[in-house]
Design a protein around this motif. Structure first.
Motif, PDB file in Angstrom:
ATOM      1  N   LEU A   1       0.813  -1.217   0.000  1.00 58.30           N
ATOM      2  CA  LEU A   1       0.000   0.000   0.000  1.00 58.30           C
ATOM      3  C   LEU A   1       0.847   1.268   0.000  1.00 58.30           C
ATOM      4  O   LEU A   1       0.329   2.360  -0.261  1.00 58.30           O
ATOM      5  CB  LEU A   1      -0.929   0.013   1.218  1.00 58.30           C
ATOM      6  CG  LEU A   1      -2.011  -1.065   1.256  1.00 58.30           C
ATOM      7  CD1 LEU A   1      -2.864  -0.894   2.501  1.00 58.30           C
ATOM      8  CD2 LEU A   1      -2.891  -0.996   0.006  1.00 58.30           C
TER       9      LEU A   1
ATOM     10  N   GLU B   1      -5.953   6.057  -8.386  1.00 54.82           N
ATOM     11  CA  GLU B   1      -5.129   5.514  -7.309  1.00 54.82           C
ATOM     12  C   GLU B   1      -5.995   5.009  -6.150  1.00 54.82           C
ATOM     13  O   GLU B   1      -5.720   3.962  -5.542  1.00 54.82           O
ATOM     14  CB  GLU B   1      -4.151   6.580  -6.810  1.00 54.82           C
ATOM     15  CG  GLU B   1      -3.116   7.016  -7.826  1.00 54.82           C
ATOM     16  CD  GLU B   1      -2.191   5.887  -8.228  1.00 54.82           C
ATOM     17  OE1 GLU B   1      -2.057   4.903  -7.428  1.00 54.82           O
ATOM     18  OE2 GLU B   1      -1.612   5.940  -9.319  1.00 54.82           O
ATOM     19  N   ALA B   2      -7.098   5.739  -5.821  1.00 55.64           N
ATOM     20  CA  ALA B   2      -7.995   5.295  -4.755  1.00 55.64           C
ATOM     21  C   ALA B   2      -8.673   3.981  -5.127  1.00 55.64           C
ATOM     22  O   ALA B   2      -8.845   3.091  -4.277  1.00 55.64           O
ATOM     23  CB  ALA B   2      -9.035   6.372  -4.457  1.00 55.64           C
ATOM     24  N   ASP B   3      -9.053   3.846  -6.423  1.00 52.85           N
ATOM     25  CA  ASP B   3      -9.643   2.576  -6.871  1.00 52.85           C
ATOM     26  C   ASP B   3      -8.649   1.426  -6.744  1.00 52.85           C
ATOM     27  O   ASP B   3      -9.018   0.296  -6.370  1.00 52.85           O
ATOM     28  CB  ASP B   3     -10.118   2.710  -8.309  1.00 52.85           C
ATOM     29  CG  ASP B   3     -11.344   3.614  -8.438  1.00 52.85           C
ATOM     30  OD1 ASP B   3     -12.039   3.780  -7.405  1.00 52.85           O
ATOM     31  OD2 ASP B   3     -11.590   4.133  -9.543  1.00 52.85           O
ATOM     32  N   ASP B   4      -7.371   1.701  -7.081  1.00 44.55           N
ATOM     33  CA  ASP B   4      -6.347   0.665  -6.909  1.00 44.55           C
ATOM     34  C   ASP B   4      -6.225   0.245  -5.440  1.00 44.55           C
ATOM     35  O   ASP B   4      -6.080  -0.952  -5.128  1.00 44.55           O
ATOM     36  CB  ASP B   4      -5.003   1.154  -7.421  1.00 44.55           C
ATOM     37  CG  ASP B   4      -4.990   1.308  -8.944  1.00 44.55           C
ATOM     38  OD1 ASP B   4      -5.847   0.647  -9.590  1.00 44.55           O
ATOM     39  OD2 ASP B   4      -4.129   2.044  -9.463  1.00 44.55           O
ATOM     40  N   LEU B   5      -6.289   1.257  -4.555  1.00 42.95           N
ATOM     41  CA  LEU B   5      -6.235   0.928  -3.122  1.00 42.95           C
ATOM     42  C   LEU B   5      -7.430   0.083  -2.688  1.00 42.95           C
ATOM     43  O   LEU B   5      -7.297  -0.899  -1.944  1.00 42.95           O
ATOM     44  CB  LEU B   5      -6.179   2.219  -2.295  1.00 42.95           C
ATOM     45  CG  LEU B   5      -4.867   3.010  -2.345  1.00 42.95           C
ATOM     46  CD1 LEU B   5      -5.031   4.342  -1.622  1.00 42.95           C
ATOM     47  CD2 LEU B   5      -3.754   2.192  -1.700  1.00 42.95           C
ATOM     48  N   LEU B   6      -8.624   0.458  -3.163  1.00 41.23           N
ATOM     49  CA  LEU B   6      -9.824  -0.324  -2.824  1.00 41.23           C
ATOM     50  C   LEU B   6      -9.736  -1.741  -3.371  1.00 41.23           C
ATOM     51  O   LEU B   6     -10.158  -2.696  -2.712  1.00 41.23           O
ATOM     52  CB  LEU B   6     -11.065   0.401  -3.345  1.00 41.23           C
ATOM     53  CG  LEU B   6     -11.414   1.732  -2.653  1.00 41.23           C
ATOM     54  CD1 LEU B   6     -12.596   2.403  -3.348  1.00 41.23           C
ATOM     55  CD2 LEU B   6     -11.739   1.482  -1.181  1.00 41.23           C
ATOM     56  N   ASP B   7      -9.215  -1.884  -4.594  1.00 42.66           N
ATOM     57  CA  ASP B   7      -9.050  -3.230  -5.164  1.00 42.66           C
ATOM     58  C   ASP B   7      -8.083  -4.065  -4.334  1.00 42.66           C
ATOM     59  O   ASP B   7      -8.301  -5.275  -4.120  1.00 42.66           O
ATOM     60  CB  ASP B   7      -8.548  -3.124  -6.608  1.00 42.66           C
ATOM     61  CG  ASP B   7      -9.604  -2.548  -7.554  1.00 42.66           C
ATOM     62  OD1 ASP B   7     -10.805  -2.619  -7.183  1.00 42.66           O
ATOM     63  OD2 ASP B   7      -9.237  -2.044  -8.627  1.00 42.66           O
ATOM     64  N   THR B   8      -7.008  -3.408  -3.875  1.00 40.08           N
ATOM     65  CA  THR B   8      -6.050  -4.144  -3.033  1.00 40.08           C
ATOM     66  C   THR B   8      -6.692  -4.601  -1.730  1.00 40.08           C
ATOM     67  O   THR B   8      -6.538  -5.764  -1.304  1.00 40.08           O
ATOM     68  CB  THR B   8      -4.830  -3.252  -2.745  1.00 40.08           C
ATOM     69  OG1 THR B   8      -4.223  -2.848  -3.980  1.00 40.08           O
ATOM     70  CG2 THR B   8      -3.812  -3.995  -1.890  1.00 40.08           C
ATOM     71  N   PHE B   9      -7.428  -3.683  -1.091  1.00 40.35           N
ATOM     72  CA  PHE B   9      -8.121  -4.061   0.147  1.00 40.35           C
ATOM     73  C   PHE B   9      -9.136  -5.168  -0.091  1.00 40.35           C
ATOM     74  O   PHE B   9      -9.286  -6.095   0.719  1.00 40.35           O
ATOM     75  CB  PHE B   9      -8.804  -2.828   0.767  1.00 40.35           C
ATOM     76  CG  PHE B   9      -7.886  -1.991   1.609  1.00 40.35           C
ATOM     77  CD1 PHE B   9      -7.365  -2.490   2.796  1.00 40.35           C
ATOM     78  CD2 PHE B   9      -7.537  -0.714   1.209  1.00 40.35           C
ATOM     79  CE1 PHE B   9      -6.517  -1.714   3.571  1.00 40.35           C
ATOM     80  CE2 PHE B   9      -6.693   0.057   1.992  1.00 40.35           C
ATOM     81  CZ  PHE B   9      -6.183  -0.440   3.176  1.00 40.35           C
ATOM     82  N   SER B  10      -9.877  -5.093  -1.193  1.00 37.62           N
ATOM     83  CA  SER B  10     -10.859  -6.129  -1.514  1.00 37.62           C
ATOM     84  C   SER B  10     -10.186  -7.481  -1.733  1.00 37.62           C
ATOM     85  O   SER B  10     -10.691  -8.528  -1.285  1.00 37.62           O
ATOM     86  CB  SER B  10     -11.654  -5.718  -2.757  1.00 37.62           C
ATOM     87  OG  SER B  10     -12.383  -4.519  -2.520  1.00 37.62           O
TER      88      SER B  10
END
Length: 311
Positions: free
Chosen positions: A251, A285-294
């Motif tokens: 992250l 970038e926020a979507d990438d972070l959400l995808d990582t968390f998911s």
């Protein structure tokens, strides 16, 4: 031994079980004592009665062959030369006059009787009189024959049985209490070992283990399972720390890019198009972070489901 440890020892399960089994053993020993006591008493009483009856029947034969005088002579001879312990005799004429014997006169009673011979008025009342077991026979001419033995032998045997069982019961109780204290002390030591290891683990030392002795008993099996559980918990905690490190590493890059885009928008954007472009980059970038968390959440759910299905 301190009072606190003595209290723990008395309250331990091993000591209580020892006391319970000791109580059960004492009850069974009491039943055995009663059986032996009454069996031995009855056997000795029957043996005494058989000996006295045999003696009386032998003397009856002398009376049949030689009459009252011949029987009196035979009784006198037996009283003088008796070597197998004291036997008391009484021969009464039909008018209840004592012909011969070492017993005072008494009312005729046929069969086995227990009695205490009466003393004459001139004898000391304080003198201990023996309790006798006798066998009486009324002869053909109306005379009465009594053959008796000292019944204190039976009392001595009963006292010996009681004393033997009393000593055995006392020794058994003493050994049971000592054995219970010894077993309870061993049990408390092993519990204290488990407690110390548990406290070390609660204080953060996940590498602490409960020492095993190789006895392969129930407590040893419990200790083995606890150590295996602690090893598994340590592995999970190490895995959790490793996963946390991976998450922080994964992250850090997208969060750094997101922060860089926002700083560029703050420092360099002058038009609405520039702000829109910076905003779009931040959203990506926020979507990438959400995808990582998911993805991480999905992995955790899959692992939890596999563990539950394996359980």
């Amino acid at each position: 031994m301190s009072s606190a440890r003595l209290t723990r020892l008395l309250r331990s399960a091993s000591f209580r079980l020892t006391v319970i089994y000791t109580g059960l053993f004492m009850v069974s020993a009491g039943a055995l004592f009663a059986t032996v006591y009454w069996t031995a008493t009855a056997a000795m009483q029957n043996d005494m009665a058989a000996v006295l009856r045999t003696e009386a029947l032998q003397l009856t034969e002398f009376h049949r062959r030689s009459g009252l005088a011949g029987l009196a002579q035979q009784i006198t001879r037996r009283m003088d030369f008796r070597t197998r312990g004291p036997i008391y005799y009484l021969l009464q004429a039909p008018n209840r006059r004592v012909v011969v014997g070492n017993l005072p006169g008494m009312p005729p009673v046929d069969g086995v009787i227990d009695f205490v011979p009466e003393v004459d008025s001139g004898e000391l009342e304080t003198e201990k009189r023996p309790r006798l077991t006798g066998y009486g026979l009324t002869l053909s001419d109306g005379s009465f024959l009594m053959v008796a033995q000292d019944a204190n032998r039976l009392s001595d045997m009963q006292s010996a049985i009681i004393q033997a069982f009393a000593w055995s019961a006392g020794l058994t109780l003493l050994l049971a209490i000592a054995g219970g204290a010894w077993l309870g002390n061993i049990f408390l030591r092993r519990i204290d070992t488990i407690t110390r290891a548990s406290r070390a683990i609660m204080e953060g030392d996940l590498s602490a283990r409960i020492p095993e002795r190789g006895t392969h008993d129930e407590i040893e099996q419990l200790i083995t399972n606890l150590n295996a559980m602690l090893s598994r918990i340590q592995q999970l905690m190490d895995g959790l720390r490793q996963v946390s490190s991976y998450i922080a590493h994964d992250l850090r890059t997208p969060l750094g890019r997101l922060r860089q885009h926002l700083e560029n928008a703050r420092d360099r954007a002058t038009t609405t198009a520039d702000y829109g472009q910076a905003t779009e980059a931040a959203i990506v970038e926020a979507d990438d972070l959400l995808d990582t968390f998911s993805a991480l959440l999905r992995i955790a759910q899959v692992e939890a489901g596999s563990q539950m299905s394996a359980f």
